[in-house]
Write a protein that holds these residues in place. Structure first.
Motif, PDB file in Angstrom:
ATOM      1  N   ALA A 123      10.687  47.400  62.977  1.00  0.00           N
ATOM      2  CA  ALA A 123      10.346  46.322  63.902  1.00  0.00           C
ATOM      3  C   ALA A 123      11.393  45.215  63.922  1.00  0.00           C
ATOM      4  O   ALA A 123      11.804  44.755  64.993  1.00  0.00           O
ATOM      5  CB  ALA A 123       8.980  45.746  63.546  1.00  0.00           C
ATOM      6  N   PHE A 124      11.855  44.778  62.742  1.00  0.00           N
ATOM      7  CA  PHE A 124      12.689  43.575  62.705  1.00  0.00           C
ATOM      8  C   PHE A 124      13.924  43.721  61.823  1.00  0.00           C
ATOM      9  O   PHE A 124      15.008  43.268  62.203  1.00  0.00           O
ATOM     10  CB  PHE A 124      11.841  42.394  62.215  1.00  0.00           C
ATOM     11  N   ILE A 125      13.769  44.316  60.639  1.00  0.00           N
ATOM     12  CA  ILE A 125      14.913  44.488  59.734  1.00  0.00           C
ATOM     13  C   ILE A 125      15.705  45.709  60.204  1.00  0.00           C
ATOM     14  O   ILE A 125      15.202  46.836  60.159  1.00  0.00           O
ATOM     15  CB  ILE A 125      14.460  44.690  58.282  1.00  0.00           C
ATOM     16  N   PRO A 126      16.927  45.532  60.676  1.00  0.00           N
ATOM     17  CA  PRO A 126      17.664  46.647  61.290  1.00  0.00           C
ATOM     18  C   PRO A 126      18.115  47.696  60.275  1.00  0.00           C
ATOM     19  O   PRO A 126      18.397  47.377  59.121  1.00  0.00           O
ATOM     20  CB  PRO A 126      18.871  45.960  61.940  1.00  0.00           C
ATOM     21  N   VAL A 127      18.184  48.926  60.736  1.00  0.00           N
ATOM     22  CA  VAL A 127      18.770  50.031  59.974  1.00  0.00           C
ATOM     23  C   VAL A 127      20.041  50.437  60.721  1.00  0.00           C
ATOM     24  O   VAL A 127      19.993  51.157  61.717  1.00  0.00           O
ATOM     25  CB  VAL A 127      17.798  51.218  59.856  1.00  0.00           C
ATOM     26  N   VAL A 128      21.166  49.939  60.239  1.00  0.00           N
ATOM     27  CA  VAL A 128      22.430  50.087  60.967  1.00  0.00           C
ATOM     28  C   VAL A 128      22.827  51.544  61.130  1.00  0.00           C
ATOM     29  O   VAL A 128      23.458  51.919  62.127  1.00  0.00           O
ATOM     30  CB  VAL A 128      23.543  49.297  60.251  1.00  0.00           C
ATOM     31  N   SER A 129      22.437  52.390  60.184  1.00  0.00           N
ATOM     32  CA  SER A 129      22.818  53.806  60.247  1.00  0.00           C
ATOM     33  C   SER A 129      22.210  54.523  61.447  1.00  0.00           C
ATOM     34  O   SER A 129      22.664  55.605  61.823  1.00  0.00           O
ATOM     35  CB  SER A 129      22.406  54.526  58.961  1.00  0.00           C
ATOM     36  N   ARG A 130      21.203  53.927  62.073  1.00  0.00           N
ATOM     37  CA  ARG A 130      20.555  54.534  63.241  1.00  0.00           C
ATOM     38  C   ARG A 130      21.238  54.152  64.550  1.00  0.00           C
ATOM     39  O   ARG A 130      20.776  54.529  65.626  1.00  0.00           O
ATOM     40  CB  ARG A 130      19.081  54.116  63.300  1.00  0.00           C
ATOM     41  N   TRP A 131      22.330  53.426  64.479  1.00  0.00           N
ATOM     42  CA  TRP A 131      22.975  52.889  65.691  1.00  0.00           C
ATOM     43  C   TRP A 131      23.350  53.985  66.678  1.00  0.00           C
ATOM     44  O   TRP A 131      23.956  54.992  66.316  1.00  0.00           O
ATOM     45  CB  TRP A 131      24.212  52.092  65.308  1.00  0.00           C
ATOM     46  N   ARG A 132      22.981  53.765  67.937  1.00  0.00           N
ATOM     47  CA  ARG A 132      23.438  54.583  69.061  1.00  0.00           C
ATOM     48  C   ARG A 132      24.030  53.642  70.103  1.00  0.00           C
ATOM     49  O   ARG A 132      23.438  52.619  70.433  1.00  0.00           O
ATOM     50  CB  ARG A 132      22.295  55.375  69.695  1.00  0.00           C
ATOM     51  N   SER A 133      25.194  53.992  70.613  1.00  0.00           N
ATOM     52  CA  SER A 133      25.862  53.123  71.573  1.00  0.00           C
ATOM     53  C   SER A 133      24.977  52.879  72.794  1.00  0.00           C
ATOM     54  O   SER A 133      24.200  53.751  73.185  1.00  0.00           O
ATOM     55  CB  SER A 133      27.185  53.745  72.019  1.00  0.00           C
ATOM     56  N   PRO A 134      25.088  51.697  73.402  1.00  0.00           N
ATOM     57  CA  PRO A 134      24.280  51.395  74.589  1.00  0.00           C
ATOM     58  C   PRO A 134      24.524  52.407  75.701  1.00  0.00           C
ATOM     59  O   PRO A 134      25.647  52.864  75.913  1.00  0.00           O
ATOM     60  CB  PRO A 134      24.761  50.000  75.003  1.00  0.00           C
ATOM     61  N   GLU A 135      23.473  52.737  76.413  1.00  0.00           N
ATOM     62  CA  GLU A 135      23.582  53.709  77.492  1.00  0.00           C
ATOM     63  C   GLU A 135      24.209  53.095  78.739  1.00  0.00           C
ATOM     64  O   GLU A 135      24.753  53.815  79.570  1.00  0.00           O
ATOM     65  CB  GLU A 135      22.197  54.274  77.824  1.00  0.00           C
ATOM     66  N   ARG A 136      24.133  51.786  78.868  1.00  0.00           N
ATOM     67  CA  ARG A 136      24.680  51.097  80.038  1.00  0.00           C
ATOM     68  C   ARG A 136      25.945  50.331  79.658  1.00  0.00           C
ATOM     69  O   ARG A 136      26.092  49.879  78.534  1.00  0.00           O
ATOM     70  CB  ARG A 136      23.648  50.124  80.628  1.00  0.00           C
ATOM     71  N   THR A 137      26.830  50.183  80.621  1.00  0.00           N
ATOM     72  CA  THR A 137      28.038  49.404  80.392  1.00  0.00           C
ATOM     73  C   THR A 137      27.691  47.914  80.366  1.00  0.00           C
ATOM     74  O   THR A 137      26.676  47.482  80.925  1.00  0.00           O
ATOM     75  CB  THR A 137      29.079  49.665  81.494  1.00  0.00           C
ATOM     76  N   LEU A 138      28.538  47.143  79.715  1.00  0.00           N
ATOM     77  CA  LEU A 138      28.309  45.708  79.594  1.00  0.00           C
ATOM     78  C   LEU A 138      28.432  45.035  80.964  1.00  0.00           C
ATOM     79  O   LEU A 138      29.407  45.242  81.679  1.00  0.00           O
ATOM     80  CB  LEU A 138      29.323  45.097  78.623  1.00  0.00           C
ATOM     81  N   SER A 139      27.427  44.239  81.323  1.00  0.00           N
ATOM     82  CA  SER A 139      27.420  43.528  82.597  1.00  0.00           C
ATOM     83  C   SER A 139      27.648  42.040  82.352  1.00  0.00           C
ATOM     84  O   SER A 139      26.748  41.332  81.895  1.00  0.00           O
ATOM     85  CB  SER A 139      26.093  43.738  83.328  1.00  0.00           C
ATOM     86  N   TRP A 140      28.866  41.583  82.672  1.00  0.00           N
ATOM     87  CA  TRP A 140      29.150  40.160  82.497  1.00  0.00           C
ATOM     88  C   TRP A 140      28.378  39.311  83.493  1.00  0.00           C
ATOM     89  O   TRP A 140      28.046  38.154  83.210  1.00  0.00           O
ATOM     90  CB  TRP A 140      30.651  39.913  82.640  1.00  0.00           C
TER      91      TRP A 140
END
Length: 258
Positions: free
Chosen positions: A164-181
């Motif tokens: 819920a709140f404490i992140p597990v960095v090993s689970r990281w998946r890159s964002p599916e969408r490109t960054l929108s400035w």
């Protein structure tokens, strides 16, 4: 247990509507705490205090930067800073949402922690953390109840695998969408300025009011804060004006901004 959970969801729904204003209730507590400001000055001298305040400032900026990254990758049709109703046209499960279910509130906590720690009063940090916990725990419960109703099994599968709140960095998946400035500049034009303004006010209160420095002396020794405030204010006004008077930051999909 179900009754307690339902009550938390109900309270969270109410707090969601007022989430932009309720944190201001801590302002009187902060004014009381600011009179005890100066622990690091006492133990480590003025240079040590300045180093600590700058560390806290950059901690808050880091939290806001995480928030900007999240907002820049979210799909249109999410609640963002909206306070009127819950919104989610898609279930976010990538990027920061792959390592915890409430990354925006984690980012908010990092910003909040930087501000709390800068005051240098232990009981104010304790009060602030407890207030954040009680306040956002209920909002998170309300949001998850909404997402469960909206997405059903897909939400359950993601929630079971993602803390819920404490992140597990090993689970990281890159964002599916490109960054929108455009999304960032439309939805987050005041985050950095708010941090600058809070630290500016804290420095004014601690140095001019509590310690009794003259304005001339303060401007000479702590010129970084009025300079940051002036630059931040100019950037903020320009971005807000562009947002309100032009379509420079408009996006093709409808989005609820506040």
């Amino acid at each position: 247990m179900a009754v307690l959970q339902d009550e938390m969801v109900r309270q969270g729904g109410l707090l969601f509507h007022w989430r932009s204003f309720i944190p201001l209730m801590l302002a009187p507590v902060a004014l009381a705490a600011i009179w005890e400001f100066g622990v690091f000055d006492f133990w480590f001298g003025e240079a040590g205090e300045e180093a600590w305040v700058l560390f806290c400032f950059f901690l808050a900026v880091a939290g806001q930067t995480i928030r900007v990254h999240i907002v820049g990758h979210v799909p249109p049709g999410t609640s963002g800073r909206n306070t009127r109703l819950q919104r989610a046209d898609e279930l976010n499960t990538s990027g920061f949402y792959s390592i915890c279910r409430h990354p925006l509130y984690l980012a908010n906590f990092i910003v909040f922690a930087g501000i709390l720690l800068a005051v240098q009063v232990w009981w104010f940090v304790l009060v602030g953390v407890l207030a954040f916990w009680v306040y956002y725990e209920r909002i998170m419960a309300a949001e998850e109840a909404f997402l469960h109703q909206r997405f059903g099994q897909a939400f359950e599968d993601w929630a079971k695998a993602t803390p819920a709140f404490i992140p597990v960095v090993s689970r990281w998946r890159s964002p599916e969408r490109t960054l929108s400035w455009k999304t960032i500049l439309r939805r987050e034009p005041y985050g950095y300025f708010a941090i600058i303004a809070v630290f500016f006010v804290m420095e004014v209160m601690s140095d001019l009011v509590v310690e009794g420095d003259s304005l001339e002396q303060w401007l000479h020794t702590d010129f970084i804060w009025p300079t940051l405030f002036a630059v931040g204010a100019i950037v903020f006004v320009v971005l807000r004006t562009l947002k309100k008077t032009t379509r420079l930051f408009s996006i093709t999909s409808p989005e609820n901004d506040s």
